[in-house]
Design an enzyme around this catalytic site. Structure first.
Site, mmCIF file in Angstrom:
data_model
loop_
_atom_site.group_PDB
_atom_site.id
_atom_site.type_symbol
_atom_site.label_atom_id
_atom_site.label_comp_id
_atom_site.label_asym_id
_atom_site.label_seq_id
_atom_site.Cartn_x
_atom_site.Cartn_y
_atom_site.Cartn_z
ATOM 1 N N LYS A 195 0.890 -1.164 0.000
ATOM 2 C CA LYS A 195 0.000 0.000 0.000
ATOM 3 C C LYS A 195 0.923 1.208 0.000
ATOM 4 O O LYS A 195 1.388 1.649 1.057
ATOM 5 C CB LYS A 195 -0.913 0.002 1.225
ATOM 6 C CG LYS A 195 -1.968 1.109 1.187
ATOM 7 C CD LYS A 195 -2.918 1.009 2.371
ATOM 8 C CE LYS A 195 -3.904 2.179 2.367
ATOM 9 N NZ LYS A 195 -4.966 2.010 1.356
ATOM 10 N N GLY A 197 -4.585 0.746 -3.566
ATOM 11 C CA GLY A 197 -4.520 2.186 -3.730
ATOM 12 C C GLY A 197 -5.085 2.914 -2.524
ATOM 13 O O GLY A 197 -5.418 2.307 -1.498
ATOM 14 N N GLY A 243 -8.187 5.408 -1.501
ATOM 15 C CA GLY A 243 -9.435 6.008 -1.938
ATOM 16 C C GLY A 243 -9.788 5.628 -3.365
ATOM 17 O O GLY A 243 -9.550 4.502 -3.802
ATOM 18 N N ARG A 269 -21.364 -4.815 0.471
ATOM 19 C CA ARG A 269 -22.301 -4.063 1.303
ATOM 20 C C ARG A 269 -21.539 -3.498 2.501
ATOM 21 O O ARG A 269 -21.059 -4.235 3.350
ATOM 22 C CB ARG A 269 -23.442 -4.953 1.776
ATOM 23 C CG ARG A 269 -24.393 -5.368 0.666
ATOM 24 C CD ARG A 269 -25.634 -6.031 1.213
ATOM 25 N NE ARG A 269 -26.400 -5.120 2.074
ATOM 26 C CZ ARG A 269 -27.588 -5.416 2.596
ATOM 27 N NH1 ARG A 269 -28.128 -6.603 2.358
ATOM 28 N NH2 ARG A 269 -28.217 -4.550 3.358
#
Length: 233
Positions: free
Chosen positions: A38, A107, A109, A167
């Site tokens: 990340k 990534g 966002g 969800r």
């Protein structure tokens, strides 16, 4: 065959880290030694550590994240507030340093979150040239956000491996049942997963994700299948 994937999302907080962790856990479960990366992390979170643990914990944590920032802001803005200037060359070199084995890059966002003064997440996708998994929050607005994300990826020359609908809340949303059929109608060649249920227990949620996403790391023909979908825009 090594499976290397880039996980992005239609927004912040849609479940990217959970999906990326499930993919890494599946790779590790197969006996591989996958890498986790990340490149940018802000807000004082521990996403990179979660990914590193899911990958088997073999990797030094400082190789799983290149830049960490304290403020819960887009990396470029958080860096500016701290008086730091991220090196794009260092970010690009981070993936190369991890070798050619299987792994997952996550990534920050959505695609147009600024990473530095000149680059957004979509630029990182284009630079790394890995097949992309798009994580979308199932619910009202998902069609619009997902279509915009897909068009931006294809416009940048990226290969989309799959879209995963998740969800994010237990709230009842009558639009959820139509999300996947509508995306399938618009993009017949696109591989879709979910919608994954909202499960509050993290272990149950991880198991559900792993069951659903197993085909993405188990099929030896994944890369060929992804390549075949290039141009289906």
């Amino acid at each position: 065959m090594a499976v290397r994937l880039f996980v992005t999302g239609t927004d912040t907080g849609v479940g990217k880290t959970e999906v990326a962790s499930a993919l890494l856990a599946l790779m590790a479960q197969r006996g591989e030694r996958p890498f986790a990366l990340k490149p940018f992390e802000s807000g004082g979170g521990d996403d990179s550590r979660i990914l590193q643990v899911a990958a088997g914990g073999w990797q030094p944590l400082d190789t799983a994240c290149v830049y960490r920032f304290k403020a819960p802001l887009a990396p470029a803005i958080a860096a500016r507030r701290e008086g730091r200037r991220p090196s794009w060359a260092r970010v690009l070199g981070a993936l190369e340093a991890l070798g050619s084995g299987s792994g997952v890059v996550e990534g920050a966002g959505g695609l147009f979150v600024p990473l530095d003064a000149h680059h957004d997440v979509v630029d990182l996708v284009a630079a790394y040239q890995l097949p992309v998994i798009v994580v979308a929050r199932a619910g009202l607005g998902t069609i619009n956000h997902t279509v915009l994300t897909l068009r931006a990826l294809w416009g940048a020359g990226a290969t989309v491996a799959a879209v995963v609908l998740v969800r994010a809340t237990p709230a009842v949303d009558p639009s959820i049942r139509d999300n996947r059929p509508e995306l399938e109608r618009r993009f017949p060649g696109l591989e879709l997963y979910g919608p994954l249920p909202h499960l509050t227990d993290p272990k149950r949620r991880r198991r559900a994700l792993m069951r659903e996403l197993a085909p993405l790391v188990e099929r030896p023909t994944l890369i060929d299948a992804v390549e075949a979908r290039k141009g289906k825009k």
